[in-house]
Write a protein that holds these residues in place. Structure first.
Motif, short mmCIF file in Angstrom:
data_model
loop_
_atom_site.label_atom_id
_atom_site.label_comp_id
_atom_site.label_asym_id
_atom_site.label_seq_id
_atom_site.Cartn_x
_atom_site.Cartn_y
_atom_site.Cartn_z
N ARG A 113 0.83 -1.21 0.00
CA ARG A 113 0.00 0.00 0.00
C ARG A 113 0.86 1.25 0.00
O ARG A 113 1.78 1.38 0.79
CB ARG A 113 -0.93 0.01 1.20
CG ARG A 113 -2.00 -1.07 1.12
CD ARG A 113 -2.91 -1.02 2.32
NE ARG A 113 -3.57 0.27 2.43
CZ ARG A 113 -4.65 0.65 1.74
NH1 ARG A 113 -5.20 -0.21 0.90
NH2 ARG A 113 -5.19 1.83 1.90
N PHE B 7 -2.56 1.86 6.67
CA PHE B 7 -1.63 0.75 6.47
C PHE B 7 -0.63 1.02 5.36
O PHE B 7 -0.21 0.11 4.64
CB PHE B 7 -2.38 -0.56 6.17
CG PHE B 7 -3.34 -0.99 7.24
CD1 PHE B 7 -2.87 -1.60 8.40
CD2 PHE B 7 -4.71 -0.80 7.09
CE1 PHE B 7 -3.76 -2.00 9.39
CE2 PHE B 7 -5.60 -1.20 8.08
CZ PHE B 7 -5.13 -1.81 9.22
N GLN C 215 2.34 -1.29 4.11
CA GLN C 215 2.08 -2.68 4.49
C GLN C 215 1.50 -3.45 3.31
O GLN C 215 0.90 -2.89 2.39
CB GLN C 215 1.08 -2.69 5.66
CG GLN C 215 1.29 -3.88 6.59
CD GLN C 215 0.43 -3.77 7.83
OE1 GLN C 215 0.10 -2.66 8.28
NE2 GLN C 215 0.06 -4.91 8.39
N SER D 260 -1.01 -5.98 1.32
CA SER D 260 -2.44 -6.25 1.40
C SER D 260 -2.90 -7.00 0.16
O SER D 260 -2.14 -7.16 -0.79
CB SER D 260 -3.22 -4.94 1.53
OG SER D 260 -3.17 -4.25 0.30
N ASP E 295 -11.97 -1.62 8.91
CA ASP E 295 -11.28 -0.57 8.15
C ASP E 295 -11.32 0.72 8.96
O ASP E 295 -12.40 1.20 9.29
CB ASP E 295 -11.99 -0.39 6.80
CG ASP E 295 -11.20 0.50 5.85
OD1 ASP E 295 -10.65 1.53 6.31
OD2 ASP E 295 -11.14 0.17 4.64
N ALA F 171 -2.51 -6.06 5.86
CA ALA F 171 -3.36 -4.95 6.27
C ALA F 171 -4.81 -5.41 6.48
O ALA F 171 -5.20 -6.48 6.02
CB ALA F 171 -3.31 -3.86 5.21
#
Lengths: 231, 231
Positions: free
Chosen positions: B35, B40, B43, B45, B88, B132
DNA sequence: ACAAAAGTGTTCCTAATACACCCATGA
DNA sequence: TCATGGGTGTATTAGGAACACTTTTGT
């Protein structure tokens, strides 16, 4: 909570629809509600409704079910998410469907407070009317899943009272699968699973009393082969 | 389109997340993106993103996948819908997850046009970093489903080229299930399914040439025991 | 000739199926 | 005593698991 990015585009609505099964008499029945308002006013549909912004998906399913039909304390499992563009004439609605199993002896008479429902009824799976939205498809899928899960899990026990005879259980399987099952083979298989326990009580009736059994462990709340989600 | 009723309450956002599997070398790999923006940021995902109001769910999954990674023409199946309130940090986001199988020989080098992605990579299932959001949970579920489906469907063929040897196929099963399989039993079982067809071609290599097989029918696009949805 | 992967059958064991009679009770 | 549902065992079959050697090729 920074929602600015999320609000850039118009969003679909998210609903839950619930297929509630029970066994009544010798029939597998589904809970239907007659819609009191458009779209599809006067037509039968599944219980369900829009989720609230601060509400879990399962919570929404249970709330809608309880509000509309008074049904509580049930086995609940997510089925599939239907999202076709035109499944709801009001606009874009994505529906997360659930299936629920409930023991018919625990059902209370319907007391629904919702103004947009004109009738609530248990309808035999053999005599389903054409349903609103894409609910026919949802019921078809739920039934498929129920039959399939019956073969390799103990999920059928959710449809029986805490104590039951092996004949009760076999009848349940026969009704759901719509086929006769050999009594000896059925008992052998069910007992070999090791999930049932004899009570010391007998069910008395017009004839020879039958041993009552109960489920050994806590009732399973799982979604896919014993895998528990979001818990 | 009358959306007034639907707009009375604030709505959750709806996203899709996709678990893309492929076999590379002797490893089962998942496609991850790093990302480039909060939350995040930095990180890893799953590929995915918000659905558009006029877009099918499956279409959104395929679009996001193609935009972010260039992957196209794949087997796609809906997994589960995750909707925990706090999954989220930006707000209420409900995610419909999909799993995708792709033949690694058909993968082209990544050309992603998205500014919010800093890196795209295939990562071995054995060496996954912490992901994430709740993406760890989604991958875990997808892997479970893949292993399970492998046992009773021909879904594994989606990970191979059109022509393949029985040894290729066996290796695929061994990698995904992480266990050795007996060669004779494997061949007996696979061939008895009647889904494979001999080509008249042999794969030449350093040693004895192996018969190439192909899948008999149109490749299956199904979601649950052969049941096709929304099609 | 040898290294390496391809290809091939049989035995054993477990699980599913088919099948029929006696038992306990209430009326 | 009889009508009704409760309860039990065995023989057969099919499918899964364990197991080892011969064949074909390139080098």
């Amino acid at each position: 909570m920074a929602t600015s990015e999320l609000d850039k585009y118009s969003k679909p609505s998210v609903a839950v629809d619930i297929v509630v099964f029970t066994i009544m008499g010798n029939e597998l029945k589904v809970l239907l509600i007659k819609r009191g308002q458009p779209p599809f006013a006067g037509q039968w549909s599944l219980p369900g409704g829009f989720i609230q912004i601060d509400e879990q998906l399962e919570g929404a399913a249970l709330r809608e079910l309880n509000e509309e039909t008074g049904v509580r304390d049930v086995y609940l499992e997510q089925l599939y998410t239907f999202g076709n563009l035109n499944r709801d004439p009001r606009g874009r609605v994505i529906s997360v469907s659930y299936f629920v199993l409930v023991d018919s002896t625990k059902i209370k008479p319907f007391v629904t407070g919702k103004e947009n429902i004109s009738e609530v009824q248990w309808v035999s799976i053999e005599k389903l009317p054409s349903l609103a939205f894409d609910h026919d498809k949802i019921v078809k899928y739920a039934l498929r899943r129920l039959r399939y899960k019956l073969e390799y899990t103990a999920v059928g026990l959710e449809l029986l009272p805490d104590n039951f005879t092996l004949t009760d259980l076999q009848r349940l399987y026969e009704i759901i699968l719509s086929q006769k099952i050999d009594k000896r083979n059925f008992r052998k298989k069910i007992l070999s699973m090791g999930i049932l326990e004899k009570t010391k009580v007998f069910k008395k009736g017009a004839h020879r009393p039958a041993m009552l059994y109960k489920f050994k462990k806590a009732k399973p709340i799982s979604t896919f082969r014993g895998f528990k989600f979001e818990g």
